[in-house]
Design a protein around this motif. Structure first.
Motif, PDB file in Angstrom:
ATOM      1  N   ASP A 158       4.854  -1.609   1.706  1.00 24.95           N
ATOM      2  CA  ASP A 158       3.440  -1.249   1.757  1.00 24.95           C
ATOM      3  C   ASP A 158       2.979  -1.088   3.210  1.00 24.95           C
ATOM      4  OD1 ASP A 158       0.792  -1.363  -0.074  1.00 24.95           O
ATOM      5  OD2 ASP A 158       0.382  -2.310   1.850  1.00 24.95           O
ATOM      6  N   LEU A 161       0.452  -3.718   4.499  1.00 26.99           N
ATOM      7  CA  LEU A 161       1.093  -4.998   4.819  1.00 26.99           C
ATOM      8  C   LEU A 161       1.822  -4.918   6.147  1.00 26.99           C
ATOM      9  CD1 LEU A 161       2.614  -6.334   1.455  1.00 26.99           C
ATOM     10  CD2 LEU A 161       0.508  -7.050   2.611  1.00 26.99           C
ATOM     11  N   SER A 164      -0.792  -4.886   8.918  1.00 31.08           N
ATOM     12  CA  SER A 164      -1.415  -6.197   9.026  1.00 31.08           C
ATOM     13  C   SER A 164      -0.486  -7.181   9.720  1.00 31.08           C
ATOM     14  CB  SER A 164      -1.781  -6.711   7.628  1.00 31.08           C
ATOM     15  OG  SER A 164      -2.446  -7.948   7.703  1.00 31.08           O
ATOM     16  N   ALA A 195       1.262 -11.966   0.869  1.00 32.04           N
ATOM     17  CA  ALA A 195       0.846 -10.567   0.766  1.00 32.04           C
ATOM     18  C   ALA A 195      -0.661 -10.469   0.568  1.00 32.04           C
ATOM     19  CB  ALA A 195       1.583  -9.879  -0.376  1.00 32.04           C
ATOM     20  N   LEU A 198      -2.282 -11.131   3.875  1.00 32.64           N
ATOM     21  CA  LEU A 198      -2.124 -10.025   4.810  1.00 32.64           C
ATOM     22  C   LEU A 198      -3.011  -8.840   4.435  1.00 32.64           C
ATOM     23  CD1 LEU A 198       1.728 -10.137   5.453  1.00 32.64           C
ATOM     24  CD2 LEU A 198      -0.077 -10.575   7.134  1.00 32.64           C
ATOM     25  N   TRP A 199      -3.162  -8.552   3.149  1.00 37.11           N
ATOM     26  CA  TRP A 199      -4.077  -7.487   2.734  1.00 37.11           C
ATOM     27  C   TRP A 199      -5.518  -7.836   3.100  1.00 37.11           C
ATOM     28  CZ3 TRP A 199      -0.574  -7.270  -1.975  1.00 37.11           C
ATOM     29  CH2 TRP A 199       0.208  -6.115  -1.953  1.00 37.11           C
ATOM     30  N   TYR A 202      -5.911  -7.366   6.760  1.00 36.84           N
ATOM     31  CA  TYR A 202      -5.989  -5.921   7.024  1.00 36.84           C
ATOM     32  C   TYR A 202      -7.424  -5.430   6.826  1.00 36.84           C
ATOM     33  CZ  TYR A 202      -4.969  -0.901   6.377  1.00 36.84           C
ATOM     34  OH  TYR A 202      -4.956   0.470   6.460  1.00 36.84           O
TER      35      TYR A 202
END
Length: 212
Positions: A158, A161, A164, A195, A198-199, A202
């Protein structure tokens, strides 16, 4: 033989447990959480509709994916029986490309046993799904993470990800999928929570959504 020795992310308490583990492994996750606040659960329904929605979301913005999916729902094209008999023109009116129309039909004709899929280990879920034309590793891992709640799946391909992680860990370049998977290895068994964090990071860092 069915595989059942796994835990899933079903509640905010599960996410909190994962975050405590991650903060102990990597202090920068603690910093990221201070910026993001509470993380969303991001659970979705299972089955054909969920996978078709993920195919629709491939390589388009969050806003575009939302708009296309709403048109699909209004047209009744979110059911496999309708997908099989619908014309290409009906799909194009919803905003699907020729390629994604082909992917939608392949999924409708795949006859995936979604109840059986739920019982498989993570790697086999990815293996079964990626046999369907149009479903790559990213889509399969997103399904495992959000529809099935698997706690240790990490969609390293992704781009959000990757970006980020670049920002959070001070990398000069966005990490490749392979490098990000290696970086995430110590975050097991809570890589799906990593994850989510991190999203969320972001979104804070770029003021953009990284995943639907």
């Amino acid at each position: 033989m069915r595989f059942q020795a796994y835990r899933t992310i079903d509640s905010p308490d599960d996410i909190d447990e994962g975050l405590r583990f991650l903060a102990g492994v990597e202090p920068r996750f603690d910093y990221a959480q201070e910026l993001t606040g509470p993380l969303p659960l991001r659970r979705r329904n299972e089955g054909f509709e969920a996978l078709l929605d993920m195919i629709v979301s491939q390589q388009v913005s969050v806003a575009a994916g939302d708009a296309i999916w709403k048109r699909i729902e209004r047209s009744g094209l979110d059911k496999p029986t309708r997908v099989i008999v619908a014309s290409d023109e009906e799909f194009r009116e919803c905003g699907l490309s020729r390629q994604k129309i082909r992917y939608a039909r392949a999924l409708a004709e795949s006859n995936i046993d979604y109840d059986e899929l739920r019982q498989l280990p993570d790697s086999e879920i990815v293996s079964v799904l990626t046999r369907v034309t149009g479903i790559g590793r990213w889509t399969a891992e997103i399904y495992a993470m959000f529809a099935l709640g698997r706690r240790d799946v990490f969609a390293a391909g992704d781009l959000a990800l990757q970006e980020s992680a670049r920002r959070l860990f001070g990398m000069d370049q966005r990490p490749s999928e392979a490098r990000l998977r290696a970086l995430a290895a110590p975050w097991s068994p809570w890589r799906a929570v990593a994850a989510r964090l991190l999203w969320a990071f972001y979104r804070v860092a770029l003021n953009r959504e990284g995943v639907r």
